[in-house]
Design a protein around this motif. Sequence first.
Motif: not given
Lengths: 163, 249
Positions: A44, A46-48, A50-56, A58, B50, B54, B57, B59, B69, B72, B76, B92-93
Amino acid sequence: MMNFVWLLAVETAEAVEEGGGLFDLDATLPLMAVQFVLLAVALNVLFYKPLGKVLDERDGYISSNQVDAAERLAKAEQIAKQYQQELAETRRQAQAVIAEAQEEAQKIAAQTVATAQQEAQAQREQVQRELDEQKNQAMATLEQQVDGLSQQILDKLLGSLAA
Amino acid sequence: MALNMLMIHPLVLAKLEVGQHLYWQLGGLKLHGQVFLTSWFVIGALLLVSFLATRNIQRIPSGLQNFMEYALEFIRDLAKNQIGEKEYRPWVPFVGTLFLFIFVSNWSGALIPWKLIHLPSGELAAPTNDINTTVALALLTSLAYFYAGFSNRGLGYFAKYIEPTPILLPINILEDFTKPLSLSFRLFGNILADELVVAVLVLLVPLFVPLPVMVLGLFTSAIQALIFATLAAAYIGEAIEGHGGEEHG
């Protein structure tokens, strides 16, 4: 083959006797659960997240850019329309100016022609008058001469007669 | 070659070693060492990937970040489809880790020649090959959906046991036991059976013949990971929205 299956069965049976076996539940279970929860927490962080934030982010970036672009497109279209309108207006004005100029030019031309005709008429009339006058003069002179000549002829006739 | 060994040493077959474990003692507790060894490998691999994905990162994603991604977004979507747009984010986690852990475990069991590393007893295989792992995951799933139900509907969660009619009460209670049971045994059985089939075929015909079964095993492994994660998400979603609520189309 049979031998093999049999051996397999024996092996399993032996393992069970030793306290092993397929369904040997022991402290592996809770420790594995703890391990899994820790993995979920670590992933969570390390992965979900930071990458989730990036996805949102974007997604937000793309949608805001889209809105921005749509706005700019609308503005550009409006400007184009305004330009078209102005163009049409200007064309109409130009047309009007041209028409006016033509009218004026025609008027001036007509006036000039009329003046020229008048002048020509006046000159012609004057020339005619002068001509008439000269003709009259010539006629008068001619008459005088005719009179003189006829007198002379008369005198000559009368003289010869008297003589 | 294995066939030769079969002729000479019938006991070589015992190397199939079903139900033998490498026991570790922790206090008075017994642990299955081989399961932990491979699970640490799987966990390490997940954490490493992971971390690498990350670390920097961008854009505009590329390489590993792009791949993760994709993973993920897949997770999701899975959670969103089962739990619903509104509630899926906190889950999700959990669902994602279920999927990733099971998937990587299964594929590591199918792809990495663990058996080349000899242990004093037992043998290395996919962690999901052990009933302890699958039961642990299934019980966590049960806890997760109970938690989801209680945190979302409070004590009203108990109402689901008498829905749609109180006659179904025993069956509804039974469901809470069958869910983790079926979850754990489905995964355990599939993975163990797959590894056994491959091992037996390799013993009988060491060349080429096991290949299609191995490919099938890869497919099954992936599907099992997907099924486990999807069902877990579905149970959580069901607990959140309630039995009497709208049915899934």
